[in-house]
Design an enzyme around this catalytic site. Structure first.
Site, PDB file in Angstrom:
ATOM      1  N   THR A  79      67.218 -14.897  37.001  1.00 21.28           N
ATOM      2  CA  THR A  79      67.803 -14.098  36.476  1.00 21.28           C
ATOM      3  C   THR A  79      66.059 -13.496  35.685  1.00 21.28           C
ATOM      4  OG1 THR A  79      68.051 -15.218  34.018  1.00 21.28           O
ATOM      5  CG2 THR A  79      69.814 -14.362  35.585  1.00 21.28           C
ATOM      6  N   ASN A  80      65.273 -14.541  36.108  1.00 20.97           N
ATOM      7  CA  ASN A  80      64.225 -14.445  34.414  1.00 20.97           C
ATOM      8  C   ASN A  80      62.976 -13.883  35.601  1.00 20.97           C
ATOM      9  OD1 ASN A  80      64.084 -15.408  31.959  1.00 20.97           O
ATOM     10  ND2 ASN A  80      65.381 -17.043  33.173  1.00 20.97           N
ATOM     11  N   ASN A 105      55.729 -21.594  32.254  1.00 23.29           N
ATOM     12  CA  ASN A 105      56.904 -22.016  32.534  1.00 23.29           C
ATOM     13  C   ASN A 105      57.748 -21.258  31.896  1.00 23.29           C
ATOM     14  OD1 ASN A 105      59.605 -23.311  33.875  1.00 23.29           O
ATOM     15  ND2 ASN A 105      59.010 -24.518  32.133  1.00 23.29           N
ATOM     16  N   HIS A 124      61.054 -22.375  29.708  1.00 23.49           N
ATOM     17  CA  HIS A 124      62.151 -22.992  28.886  1.00 23.49           C
ATOM     18  C   HIS A 124      62.930 -22.805  28.342  1.00 23.49           C
ATOM     19  CE1 HIS A 124      63.562 -27.225  28.675  1.00 23.49           C
ATOM     20  NE2 HIS A 124      64.025 -26.965  26.740  1.00 23.49           N
ATOM     21  N   GLU A 183      50.363 -31.439  32.900  1.00 20.59           N
ATOM     22  CA  GLU A 183      51.062 -32.666  33.085  1.00 20.59           C
ATOM     23  C   GLU A 183      51.693 -33.579  32.618  1.00 20.59           C
ATOM     24  OE1 GLU A 183      47.994 -32.433  32.097  1.00 20.59           O
ATOM     25  OE2 GLU A 183      48.059 -34.585  30.494  1.00 20.59           O
ATOM     26  N   ASP A 243      57.188 -29.633  29.611  1.00 20.23           N
ATOM     27  CA  ASP A 243      57.100 -28.789  28.448  1.00 20.23           C
ATOM     28  C   ASP A 243      56.101 -29.194  27.490  1.00 20.23           C
ATOM     29  OD1 ASP A 243      59.467 -27.415  30.215  1.00 20.23           O
ATOM     30  OD2 ASP A 243      60.703 -29.391  29.337  1.00 20.23           O
ATOM     31  N   GLU A 299      68.789 -12.080  24.521  1.00 19.41           N
ATOM     32  CA  GLU A 299      67.438 -12.465  23.710  1.00 19.41           C
ATOM     33  C   GLU A 299      65.572 -12.689  23.355  1.00 19.41           C
ATOM     34  OE1 GLU A 299      69.923 -12.635  20.111  1.00 19.41           O
ATOM     35  OE2 GLU A 299      71.836 -11.670  20.631  1.00 19.41           O
ATOM     36  N   GLU A 342      64.533 -15.106  26.313  1.00 24.82           N
ATOM     37  CA  GLU A 342      64.207 -15.551  27.985  1.00 24.82           C
ATOM     38  C   GLU A 342      63.060 -14.142  28.584  1.00 24.82           C
ATOM     39  OE1 GLU A 342      65.712 -18.219  30.899  1.00 24.82           O
ATOM     40  OE2 GLU A 342      66.772 -18.904  29.095  1.00 24.82           O
TER      41      GLU A 342
HETATM   42  C1  GAR Z   1      66.968 -20.707  32.433  1.00 20.20           C
HETATM   43  O1  GAR Z   1      67.387 -20.552  31.125  1.00 20.20           O
HETATM   44  C2  GAR Z   1      65.384 -21.333  32.108  1.00 20.20           C
HETATM   45  O2  GAR Z   1      65.180 -20.696  31.193  1.00 20.20           O
HETATM   46  C3  GAR Z   1      66.075 -22.450  32.554  1.00 20.20           C
HETATM   47  O3  GAR Z   1      66.705 -22.611  33.884  1.00 20.20           O
HETATM   48  C4  GAR Z   1      67.527 -20.967  33.434  1.00 20.20           C
HETATM   49  C5  GAR Z   1      67.135 -20.257  35.221  1.00 20.20           C
HETATM   50  O4  GAR Z   1      67.809 -19.001  35.430  1.00 20.20           O
HETATM   51  N1  GAR Z   1      64.520 -23.582  32.679  1.00 20.20           N
HETATM   52  C6  GAR Z   1      64.402 -24.334  32.365  1.00 20.20           C
HETATM   53  O5  GAR Z   1      65.645 -24.822  32.419  1.00 20.20           O
HETATM   54  C7  GAR Z   1      63.344 -25.261  32.824  1.00 20.20           C
HETATM   55  N2  GAR Z   1      63.384 -26.073  32.322  1.00 20.20           N
HETATM   56  P1  GAR Z   1      67.534 -18.158  36.115  1.00 20.20           P
HETATM   57  O6  GAR Z   1      67.136 -18.739  37.527  1.00 20.20           O
HETATM   58  O7  GAR Z   1      68.539 -16.940  36.227  1.00 20.20           O
HETATM   59  O8  GAR Z   1      65.825 -17.774  35.671  1.00 20.20           O
END
Ligand code: GAR
Length: 208
Positions: free
Chosen positions: A15-16, A110, A112, A150, A153, A181, A183
């Site tokens: 979705t991102n 990234n 998070h 490295e 997060d 809201e 990401e």
């Molecule tokens: C998202 O919520 C992203 O922030 C998280 O995984 C999901 C992926 O959703 N990422 C992490 O937790 C990385 N540490 P998506 O495949 O629908 O974008």
């Protein structure tokens, strides 16, 4: 105008990735071009989203390659073959080693799903993040976009956006609210910011 060539790394639903594709379509990702989507899972739905939008895909499975080093060497080769200048981790569930991240200083971002430094680091990803936030009882959570170094997060923060935790939230409900809201808003915004900085500062900016 020159655009930064972007690879998006995914593992799941994407979705991102979709938010990034939509942002490019409406011209908001003005300085970037998504040229490649790389998945570490052959069945990730994100790959379908990429194909539906005419974006080249690659699948690189760590288990099949046998080691982190072989996995990262393959990733690096694919990135070089495609002239990639910037990497977006959008739900990519593998940790990249210092060997890899040091080749891409300030070139990997990234998303998070929490307000870093809360609920982050090794083992804290996806739905687990929201489970931990609910178990702790925080009233505000959110999302963070940061540069990748490295430390899992641990890189410099680019944008954060808070999201309310509501009575009765389940991890799934909270995850959806954080995506909608926060990401899907801050990831495309951060992507454009970094892509435009790379265009402005030239090809060698931030590279070894
Ligand atoms: C998202 O919520 C992203 O922030 C998280 O995984 C999901 C992926 O959703 N990422 C992490 O937790 C990385 N540490 P998506 O495949 O629908 O974008």
């Amino acid at each position: 105008m020159k655009k930064t060539k972007i690879a998006v790394f995914v593992s799941g639903g994407g979705t991102n990735l979709q938010a990034l594709i939509d942002s490019e379509k409406i011209g908001a990702l003005a300085h970037g071009e998504i040229v490649l989507v790389v998945s570490d899972k052959a069945d990730a739905y994100a790959l379908t989203r990429a194909k539906d939008n005419g974006i080249k895909t690659a699948v690189v499975v760590k288990k099949e390659l046998g080691s982190q080093q072989a996995f990262e060497e393959r990733l690096q080769r694919i990135l070089e073959e495609n002239g990639i200048e910037m990497i977006v981790l959008a739900g990519f569930m593998c940790i990249l080693s210092a060997d890899f991240t040091s080749k891409w200083p300030k070139r990997i971002i990234n998303i998070h799903p929490s307000l870093i430094p809360s609920f982050c680091g090794k083992g804290c990803y996806g739905l687990h993040v929201h489970e931990k936030a609910l178990a702790y009882g925080v009233k505000v959570t959110g999302a963070t976009v940061h540069f990748v170094n490295e430390i899992p997060d641990g890189g410099e923060i680019i944008f954060q956006k808070p999201v309310a935790v509501l009575d009765g939230d389940t991890p799934e409900v909270l995850q959806k609210r954080v995506m909608e809201e926060a990401e899907w808003i801050i990831l495309p915004k951060a992507c454009e910011k970094v892509a435009s900085e790379i265009v402005e500062k030239g090809d060698n900016y931030g590279r070894l």
